[in-house]
Design a protein around this motif. Sequence first.
Motif, PDB file in Angstrom:
ATOM      1  N   VAL A   1       0.837  -1.196   0.000  1.00  0.00           N
ATOM      2  CA  VAL A   1       0.000   0.000   0.000  1.00  0.00           C
ATOM      3  C   VAL A   1       0.879   1.256   0.000  1.00  0.00           C
ATOM      4  CG1 VAL A   1      -1.643   1.325   1.404  1.00  0.00           C
ATOM      5  CG2 VAL A   1      -1.970  -1.124   1.057  1.00  0.00           C
ATOM      6  N   THR A   2       1.924   1.232   0.783  1.00  0.00           N
ATOM      7  CA  THR A   2       2.833   2.373   0.837  1.00  0.00           C
ATOM      8  C   THR A   2       3.494   2.601  -0.526  1.00  0.00           C
ATOM      9  OG1 THR A   2       3.279   1.882   3.158  1.00  0.00           O
ATOM     10  CG2 THR A   2       4.824   3.357   2.042  1.00  0.00           C
ATOM     11  N   ALA A   3       3.927   1.541  -1.176  1.00  0.00           N
ATOM     12  CA  ALA A   3       4.567   1.650  -2.494  1.00  0.00           C
ATOM     13  C   ALA A   3       3.580   2.181  -3.520  1.00  0.00           C
ATOM     14  CB  ALA A   3       5.118   0.300  -2.917  1.00  0.00           C
ATOM     15  N   LEU A   4       2.346   1.684  -3.520  1.00  0.00           N
ATOM     16  CA  LEU A   4       1.346   2.166  -4.472  1.00  0.00           C
ATOM     17  C   LEU A   4       1.010   3.636  -4.220  1.00  0.00           C
ATOM     18  CD1 LEU A   4      -1.074  -0.878  -4.769  1.00  0.00           C
ATOM     19  CD2 LEU A   4       0.428   0.044  -6.514  1.00  0.00           C
ATOM     20  N   THR A   5       0.928   4.002  -2.974  1.00  0.00           N
ATOM     21  CA  THR A   5       0.641   5.397  -2.640  1.00  0.00           C
ATOM     22  C   THR A   5       1.775   6.302  -3.116  1.00  0.00           C
ATOM     23  OG1 THR A   5      -0.566   4.642  -0.682  1.00  0.00           O
ATOM     24  CG2 THR A   5       0.068   6.964  -0.748  1.00  0.00           C
ATOM     25  N   LEU A   6       2.999   5.877  -2.901  1.00  0.00           N
ATOM     26  CA  LEU A   6       4.162   6.652  -3.339  1.00  0.00           C
ATOM     27  C   LEU A   6       4.195   6.763  -4.868  1.00  0.00           C
ATOM     28  CD1 LEU A   6       6.751   8.110  -2.492  1.00  0.00           C
ATOM     29  CD2 LEU A   6       7.930   5.922  -2.618  1.00  0.00           C
ATOM     30  N   LEU A   7       3.898   5.682  -5.555  1.00  0.00           N
ATOM     31  CA  LEU A   7       3.887   5.685  -7.018  1.00  0.00           C
ATOM     32  C   LEU A   7       2.809   6.625  -7.543  1.00  0.00           C
ATOM     33  CD1 LEU A   7       5.001   4.492  -9.648  1.00  0.00           C
ATOM     34  CD2 LEU A   7       3.305   2.683  -9.432  1.00  0.00           C
ATOM     35  N   ALA A   8       1.621   6.552  -6.968  1.00  0.00           N
ATOM     36  CA  ALA A   8       0.524   7.428  -7.395  1.00  0.00           C
ATOM     37  C   ALA A   8       0.886   8.884  -7.146  1.00  0.00           C
ATOM     38  CB  ALA A   8      -0.761   7.053  -6.662  1.00  0.00           C
ATOM     39  N   THR A   9       1.521   9.157  -6.026  1.00  0.00           N
ATOM     40  CA  THR A   9       1.939  10.526  -5.704  1.00  0.00           C
ATOM     41  C   THR A   9       2.956  11.041  -6.722  1.00  0.00           C
ATOM     42  OG1 THR A   9       1.602  10.049  -3.347  1.00  0.00           O
ATOM     43  CG2 THR A   9       2.890  12.006  -3.891  1.00  0.00           C
ATOM     44  N   LEU A  10       3.902  10.188  -7.092  1.00  0.00           N
ATOM     45  CA  LEU A  10       4.905  10.599  -8.091  1.00  0.00           C
ATOM     46  C   LEU A  10       4.273  10.840  -9.452  1.00  0.00           C
ATOM     47  CD1 LEU A  10       7.954   8.320  -7.198  1.00  0.00           C
ATOM     48  CD2 LEU A  10       7.759  10.791  -6.927  1.00  0.00           C
ATOM     49  N   LEU A  11       3.330   9.991  -9.850  1.00  0.00           N
ATOM     50  CA  LEU A  11       2.666  10.178 -11.142  1.00  0.00           C
ATOM     51  C   LEU A  11       1.878  11.484 -11.166  1.00  0.00           C
ATOM     52  CD1 LEU A  11       1.424   6.570 -11.936  1.00  0.00           C
ATOM     53  CD2 LEU A  11       3.196   7.859 -13.118  1.00  0.00           C
ATOM     54  N   ILE A  12       1.167  11.765 -10.088  1.00  0.00           N
ATOM     55  CA  ILE A  12       0.396  13.004 -10.030  1.00  0.00           C
ATOM     56  C   ILE A  12       1.331  14.207 -10.035  1.00  0.00           C
ATOM     57  CG2 ILE A  12      -1.128  14.383  -8.536  1.00  0.00           C
ATOM     58  CD1 ILE A  12      -2.440  11.685  -7.719  1.00  0.00           C
ATOM     59  N   ALA A  13       2.441  14.119  -9.308  1.00  0.00           N
ATOM     60  CA  ALA A  13       3.406  15.228  -9.291  1.00  0.00           C
ATOM     61  C   ALA A  13       4.017  15.425 -10.674  1.00  0.00           C
ATOM     62  CB  ALA A  13       4.489  14.958  -8.257  1.00  0.00           C
ATOM     63  N   GLY A  14       4.298  14.338 -11.380  1.00  0.00           N
ATOM     64  CA  GLY A  14       4.862  14.445 -12.734  1.00  0.00           C
ATOM     65  C   GLY A  14       3.886  15.101 -13.691  1.00  0.00           C
ATOM     66  N   GLN A  15       2.613  14.731 -13.599  1.00  0.00           N
ATOM     67  CA  GLN A  15       1.613  15.351 -14.461  1.00  0.00           C
ATOM     68  C   GLN A  15       1.457  16.836 -14.127  1.00  0.00           C
ATOM     69  OE1 GLN A  15      -1.873  12.939 -13.957  1.00  0.00           O
ATOM     70  NE2 GLN A  15      -1.222  11.454 -15.510  1.00  0.00           N
ATOM     71  N   ALA A  16       1.497  17.150 -12.853  1.00  0.00           N
ATOM     72  CA  ALA A  16       1.381  18.555 -12.456  1.00  0.00           C
ATOM     73  C   ALA A  16       2.574  19.357 -12.979  1.00  0.00           C
ATOM     74  CB  ALA A  16       1.290  18.660 -10.935  1.00  0.00           C
ATOM     75  N   PHE A  17       3.781  18.792 -12.900  1.00  0.00           N
ATOM     76  CA  PHE A  17       4.975  19.479 -13.400  1.00  0.00           C
ATOM     77  C   PHE A  17       4.903  19.677 -14.911  1.00  0.00           C
ATOM     78  CE2 PHE A  17       9.360  19.346 -15.033  1.00  0.00           C
ATOM     79  CZ  PHE A  17       9.842  20.498 -14.418  1.00  0.00           C
ATOM     80  N   THR A  18       4.448  18.657 -15.647  1.00  0.00           N
ATOM     81  CA  THR A  18       4.318  18.754 -17.104  1.00  0.00           C
ATOM     82  C   THR A  18       3.313  19.841 -17.474  1.00  0.00           C
ATOM     83  OG1 THR A  18       4.830  16.415 -17.317  1.00  0.00           O
ATOM     84  CG2 THR A  18       3.781  17.468 -19.204  1.00  0.00           C
ATOM     85  N   THR A  19       2.181  19.873 -16.777  1.00  0.00           N
ATOM     86  CA  THR A  19       1.170  20.891 -17.042  1.00  0.00           C
ATOM     87  C   THR A  19       1.728  22.285 -16.758  1.00  0.00           C
ATOM     88  OG1 THR A  19      -0.524  19.294 -16.407  1.00  0.00           O
ATOM     89  CG2 THR A  19      -1.187  21.600 -16.495  1.00  0.00           C
ATOM     90  N   TYR A  20       2.442  22.424 -15.672  1.00  0.00           N
ATOM     91  CA  TYR A  20       3.046  23.704 -15.309  1.00  0.00           C
ATOM     92  C   TYR A  20       4.016  24.166 -16.397  1.00  0.00           C
ATOM     93  CZ  TYR A  20       6.092  27.008 -12.869  1.00  0.00           C
ATOM     94  OH  TYR A  20       6.832  28.103 -12.530  1.00  0.00           O
ATOM     95  N   MET A  21       4.861  23.248 -16.883  1.00  0.00           N
ATOM     96  CA  MET A  21       5.838  23.607 -17.919  1.00  0.00           C
ATOM     97  C   MET A  21       5.148  23.975 -19.223  1.00  0.00           C
ATOM     98  SD  MET A  21       8.688  23.644 -16.460  1.00  0.00           S
ATOM     99  CE  MET A  21       9.818  23.774 -17.805  1.00  0.00           C
ATOM    100  N   LEU A  22       4.085  23.253 -19.588  1.00  0.00           N
ATOM    101  CA  LEU A  22       3.366  23.584 -20.820  1.00  0.00           C
ATOM    102  C   LEU A  22       2.739  24.963 -20.744  1.00  0.00           C
ATOM    103  CD1 LEU A  22       1.637  20.254 -21.894  1.00  0.00           C
ATOM    104  CD2 LEU A  22       3.399  21.514 -23.101  1.00  0.00           C
ATOM    105  N   PHE A  23       2.151  25.296 -19.619  1.00  0.00           N
ATOM    106  CA  PHE A  23       1.561  26.617 -19.489  1.00  0.00           C
ATOM    107  C   PHE A  23       2.625  27.704 -19.525  1.00  0.00           C
ATOM    108  CE2 PHE A  23      -2.328  24.577 -17.652  1.00  0.00           C
ATOM    109  CZ  PHE A  23      -3.188  25.026 -18.644  1.00  0.00           C
TER     110      PHE A  23
END
Length: 184
Positions: A29-51
């Motif tokens: 559960v901890t690993a899945l939570t960490l992975l989901a957090t990293l994916l969401i952070a990566g998408q947020a960073f990509t969106t920020y850079m595109l804008f």
Amino acid sequence: MSDPQDGPLLLAPSVTASTGSSNKQALKVTALTLLATLLIAGQAFTTYMLFNQKERLSTLESHSVRLEELGRRASVMRSPMKMALPMNSLPLLMDEAVPEKKAPSTPAPKKELTPCQQEAAGLVHVPLRSYKPSCDENGDYEAQQCWQAANKCWCVDKSGAMLRDSMVDGPADCGKAKEVGALE
């Protein structure tokens, strides 16, 4: 006892020490939570850079469209550009480009021309472009022959055969070749 999947994810320390499977489940559960957090952070960073780069991307797109339009106009309106020629090939081109005007001559007494004189007069094809051999007063080839367009000189015998290893840049030392006995 209840099935480990039906129970709570995290148990008290005393219970987890007795069962190893719940500890593994907590790690998953901890690993899945960490992975989901990293994916969401990566998408947020990509969106920020595109804008942040949106203005630059739109500028590049408009420049690209403009260049394509200019390219289409240029190919329709203009003829192909002349390519620049290197200056060292200019003497070679001039010999072919400007035909020699032969002046009408009065018939001269017929005299047999030697092979050297025929090549020098242009009556016989010479393999080197713009090369005219030098002949002596008897009509034989002079010891040194030079091709001015390439700045090359070499030594020949009286029949015009080139002596081995005699081609050099600039004037050749054919007197030395004569002393060694390479001529005649």
